[in-house]
Design an enzyme around this catalytic site. Structure first.
Site, PDB file in Angstrom:
ATOM      1  N   SER A  16       0.836  -1.201   0.000  1.00 60.89           N
ATOM      2  CA  SER A  16       0.000   0.000   0.000  1.00 60.89           C
ATOM      3  C   SER A  16       0.868   1.247   0.000  1.00 60.89           C
ATOM      4  CB  SER A  16      -0.894   0.010   1.253  1.00 60.89           C
ATOM      5  OG  SER A  16      -1.513   1.262   1.451  1.00 60.89           O
ATOM      6  N   TYR A  32      -2.276  -1.015  10.395  1.00 63.98           N
ATOM      7  CA  TYR A  32      -2.414  -1.443   8.997  1.00 63.98           C
ATOM      8  C   TYR A  32      -1.196  -1.014   8.182  1.00 63.98           C
ATOM      9  CZ  TYR A  32      -4.184  -1.294   4.168  1.00 63.98           C
ATOM     10  OH  TYR A  32      -4.353  -1.430   2.815  1.00 63.98           O
TER      11      TYR A  32
END
Length: 283
Positions: free
Chosen positions: A175, A188
């Site tokens: 990400s 995360y």
């Protein structure tokens, strides 16, 4: 500009594509060119979002079979299977938690037993839980996020390796948060940083076997994780701060996954592509 709904926020992870408004765009945008001709692929988190878009694109590009792993989103999974079959490939779904090693081992074994081979593994399954204050991130949330996001990728690679031959490809989804952070998603983002390191280290480890390992680091993409993670006001504004002024769609990420999975990227390993709407990151 598309208005993203602020009244259909979901209360479960990883979220349901069938309940989103507007629906994410996952259909491939261009004709196939046979770039995965005859191959067999596994896509984790393949029921929806980026995973669904990649699975359907693989089918359009000539994959003989695409297997999707998903947690509990039965309706979404059925829609993905139908879309894969419409593109001419065989389809298979397996329901379970990639954070459990035994499930990963069993799932890969079932895919190989049914289709006879495995050529591409896409590690896409993930979860995220937004928190305004880091002090509010519970030990359980940390454990769940790490188990799904990074343990799940490691378990899947362990399960797949005995079946991957020279020329096979592994694509891990990291990400933009691995590079830039995200103050509501600290745990995360940390898992995505771990995935980045895993991709690069595994690429070196598997290069002598002729197995390529690469990654894709999406920016803000309209997937079920968004309405199932953020409060209404954040969902409504999602992606507008990107350089392009909007969130991306799953079918704008899937081509990067395809490129790394197929022989077009035969001289690439340990690299990460960035379909992120223009975020400036150091690769």
């Amino acid at each position: 500009m598309t208005q993203y709904s602020d009244d259909r926020v979901q209360d479960q992870q990883p979220g349901l594509e069938s309940e989103m408004s507007p629906k994410p765009e996952y259909h491939p945008r261009f004709p196939g060119a046979g770039r995965l001709d005859g191959g067999v692929a596994i896509v984790t988190g393949g029921d929806s979002g980026i995973g669904r878009a990649a699975a359907v694109l693989f089918a359009r590009e000539g994959a003989a079979a695409v297997a999707i792993l998903y947690k509990n989103e039965d309706e979404d999974a059925e829609a993905t299977l139908e879309a894969i079959r419409e593109e001419g490939a065989e389809a298979m779904s397996l329901r379970g938690d990639v954070g459990e090693r035994d499930f990963c081992m069993d799932a890969v074994s079932k895919v190989v037993e049914r289709f006879g081979r495995l050529d591409v593994l896409v590690n896409n399954a993930a979860e995220q839980h937004a928190q305004d204050e880091f002090e509010d991130v519970s030990e359980k949330q940390m454990e769940d996020t790490f188990r799904t996001n990074i343990f799940g990728q490691m378990f899947m690679v362990q399960a797949a390796l005995p079946h991957l031959k020279e020329g096979a490809s592994i694509v891990g989804i990291t990400s933009v948060t691995a590079y830039r952070g995200q103050d509501m998603l600290i745990d995360y983002a940390s898992t995505k940083g771990a995935i980045l390191s895993f991709i690069r280290t595994l690429a070196h480890k598997l290069a002598p076997k002729g197995i390529r390992v690469n990654g894709v680091a999406p920016g803000p993409i309209w997937t079920p994780l968004i309405p199932s993670s953020f409060p209404p006001e954040k969902v409504k504004e999602f992606g507008k701060s990107s350089t392009l002024g909007r969130p991306g769609q799953p079918n704008e990420v899937a081509p990067s996954i395809l490129f790394l999975a197929c022989e077009d990227a035969s001289f690439m390993t340990g690299h990460v592509l960035h379909p992120d709407g223009g975020a400036m990151v150091a690769d």
